[in-house]
Design an enzyme around this catalytic site. Sequence first.
Site, PDB file in Angstrom:
ATOM      1  N   LYS A 155      60.071  35.105  43.233  1.00 41.78           N
ATOM      2  CA  LYS A 155      59.307  34.053  42.554  1.00 41.78           C
ATOM      3  C   LYS A 155      60.167  33.292  41.546  1.00 41.78           C
ATOM      4  O   LYS A 155      60.132  32.058  41.512  1.00 41.78           O
ATOM      5  CB  LYS A 155      58.078  34.659  41.883  1.00 41.78           C
ATOM      6  N   THR A 168      63.419  33.069  41.541  1.00 39.81           N
ATOM      7  CA  THR A 168      64.430  32.346  42.314  1.00 39.81           C
ATOM      8  C   THR A 168      63.848  31.054  42.881  1.00 39.81           C
ATOM      9  O   THR A 168      64.490  29.995  42.843  1.00 39.81           O
ATOM     10  CB  THR A 168      64.959  33.237  43.450  1.00 39.81           C
ATOM     11  N   ARG A 197      60.187  32.816  31.353  1.00 38.00           N
ATOM     12  CA  ARG A 197      60.133  33.902  30.372  1.00 38.00           C
ATOM     13  C   ARG A 197      61.514  34.550  30.231  1.00 38.00           C
ATOM     14  O   ARG A 197      62.353  34.445  31.123  1.00 38.00           O
ATOM     15  CB  ARG A 197      59.140  34.971  30.827  1.00 38.00           C
ATOM     16  N   LYS A 213      64.524  46.191  38.256  1.00 37.67           N
ATOM     17  CA  LYS A 213      65.027  44.901  38.716  1.00 37.67           C
ATOM     18  C   LYS A 213      66.545  44.791  38.651  1.00 37.67           C
ATOM     19  O   LYS A 213      67.164  44.218  39.547  1.00 37.67           O
ATOM     20  CB  LYS A 213      64.398  43.774  37.889  1.00 37.67           C
ATOM     21  N   ALA A 240      52.756  40.497  32.774  1.00 35.46           N
ATOM     22  CA  ALA A 240      51.495  39.960  33.282  1.00 35.46           C
ATOM     23  C   ALA A 240      50.508  41.039  33.686  1.00 35.46           C
ATOM     24  O   ALA A 240      49.327  40.756  33.850  1.00 35.46           O
ATOM     25  CB  ALA A 240      51.757  39.042  34.473  1.00 35.46           C
ATOM     26  N   PHE A 254      54.060  38.285  38.249  1.00 36.68           N
ATOM     27  CA  PHE A 254      53.424  38.955  39.387  1.00 36.68           C
ATOM     28  C   PHE A 254      52.633  37.960  40.244  1.00 36.68           C
ATOM     29  O   PHE A 254      53.012  36.802  40.362  1.00 36.68           O
ATOM     30  CB  PHE A 254      52.561  40.123  38.915  1.00 36.68           C
ATOM     31  N   PHE A 280      64.293  35.294  53.716  1.00 38.03           N
ATOM     32  CA  PHE A 280      65.252  36.377  53.495  1.00 38.03           C
ATOM     33  C   PHE A 280      66.089  36.585  54.753  1.00 38.03           C
ATOM     34  O   PHE A 280      65.718  36.156  55.850  1.00 38.03           O
ATOM     35  CB  PHE A 280      64.529  37.669  53.109  1.00 38.03           C
ATOM     36  N   TRP A 307      67.773  30.696  47.699  1.00 40.75           N
ATOM     37  CA  TRP A 307      68.734  31.740  47.349  1.00 40.75           C
ATOM     38  C   TRP A 307      70.098  31.388  47.937  1.00 40.75           C
ATOM     39  O   TRP A 307      71.117  31.438  47.254  1.00 40.75           O
ATOM     40  CB  TRP A 307      68.285  33.101  47.878  1.00 40.75           C
TER      41      TRP A 307
END
Length: 558
Positions: free
Chosen positions: A72, A74, A95, A106, A274, A302, A382, A410
């Site tokens: 998200k 990215t 954020r 992460k 969140a 999220f 992906f 990406w």
Amino acid sequence: MKLTDLEIAQQTELTHIKEIAKMVNLKEGEYEPYGNYKAKLPIDLVERLKDEKDGKVILVTAINPTPAGEGKSTTTIGLGQALHKINKNAIIALREPSLGPVMGVKGGAAGGGYSQVLPMEDINLHFTGDIHAITTANNTLSAIIDNHIHRGNELNIDQRRIVWKRCVDINDRALRNVNIGLGGKAHGIPREDGFNITVASEIMAVLCLSNNLKDLKNRLSKMLVAYTHNGDPVYVNDLNAEGALTLLLKDAIKPNLVQTIEKTPVLIHGGPFANIAHGCNSNVATKLASKLGDYVVTEAGFGADLGAEKFLNIKCRFADINPSAVVIVATVRALKMHGGVPKDQLKEENVEALLKGVENLQKHTETISSFGLPYVVAINRFMHDTEAELEALDNWCKENNHPVELAEVWEHGGNGGINLAKRVVGLIDDNEPNNYAPLYTLDQSIEEKIETIAKTVYGADGVDFTKDALKDLKEINDKGWDKLAVCMAKTQNSLSDDATKKGRPRDFRITVRQLRPSLGAGFIVALTGNVLTMPGLPKVPAAMNMDVDENGNAKGLF
């Protein structure tokens, strides 16, 4: 060989922050450099620019996250870069990453590939110290409370009913419940306490929802810290602590200016989770971005059941923001997981599972529509997605009248999001003005607000309140706090309050086990299921793969 996110970031030549400031028409003296590539923007900039036309605010949200990842952030960064590619004056508002998930799961939270915010290492670690300032303010208040009790307890605070907890910005389950004041009379009064992760501190929410220093001080003064032996509430202003807390936060309230790999300006500020807070960057940063750019691309944590719901019910209401459009990020591999495929089998083509998992995406489109907003589905591609899977998802979206575009940001940066950017701009042009409105009014009861969210956003049949929650509810009503907004604390992994229920659960109810007043923030936190305000580390934390070389270059951030 494919480069890692960190390698891509370290090979990118950064532009001096003064050039990024010029891109958003900031004058000399209207930004405070933190080295060569970061700057803070004075809070009074909002006042200087108040008469400027507001830019279009684009919210990026997603399906319910899975361990497979959705990308998200990215996509948010890539979309901002793509808007620049089609000659739009765009700025991104994000954020700040918490060290908890960075060191835990992460490993980094500043985008990925060729859609990253830089300097990535700084942003993922200590950045400009905002989160540390919040930690310090939070724990200063804790120290003042305990000192007050130790020095005679003039306010008659019941030490069994202190609701304010300490905090630290790292996942540490051992600190969830602790005993303090041990060691004898000289070391304080013994009592039970606990820690939240810093991004769950009410001070984080207060900072992100404040419009200026005066508003910040006022909100801090209203925070509930305890109850007396007579059951009366004790606030920060009863302890005369709001001045010191504001002083500690005077620089943290200033938004941070940085850049993407493609030199798109970014404001990064605030970082509430969140699933246990409201999950949005600061009002100041988003409002300022809307004065500095014609398009603002922002994200909320999220899936749409958490961050987007709170962005649209809480943040936009408090900040007087009228969003223009929403991007819902979905991935083939995450939808396959929602369709029942284990993580270790995601590389195998499985169109059947994908088409089963799209029920999750369908629910989130319905949620955004319930707010009266236009949306587009962004399929974040992906490496192991097959053409058959991508085609199946694209066809499903079109057959069900969901605007859809493939995003390859990406791998290709802004160039990989040009079609998405054009679709979003067209969507805004075709739907202005839109019919955006929050789902509930503040005059409704707390029960009605929670039930509205549970039924409309989660798809629940209704809400059950435990005995403890009903007791909390009575107190909230008796104290006149029932006209506040509601901030739902719920697992991010499911539309329900049961993390194991993937896809689109049906025939379920939401259980509210506790209601916590966050009076400074302006909402009541409703804790559901077994959601925790202090996470724990996984079996193999991301920190185990991190290091630094002899030249000070980070390793293992991804």
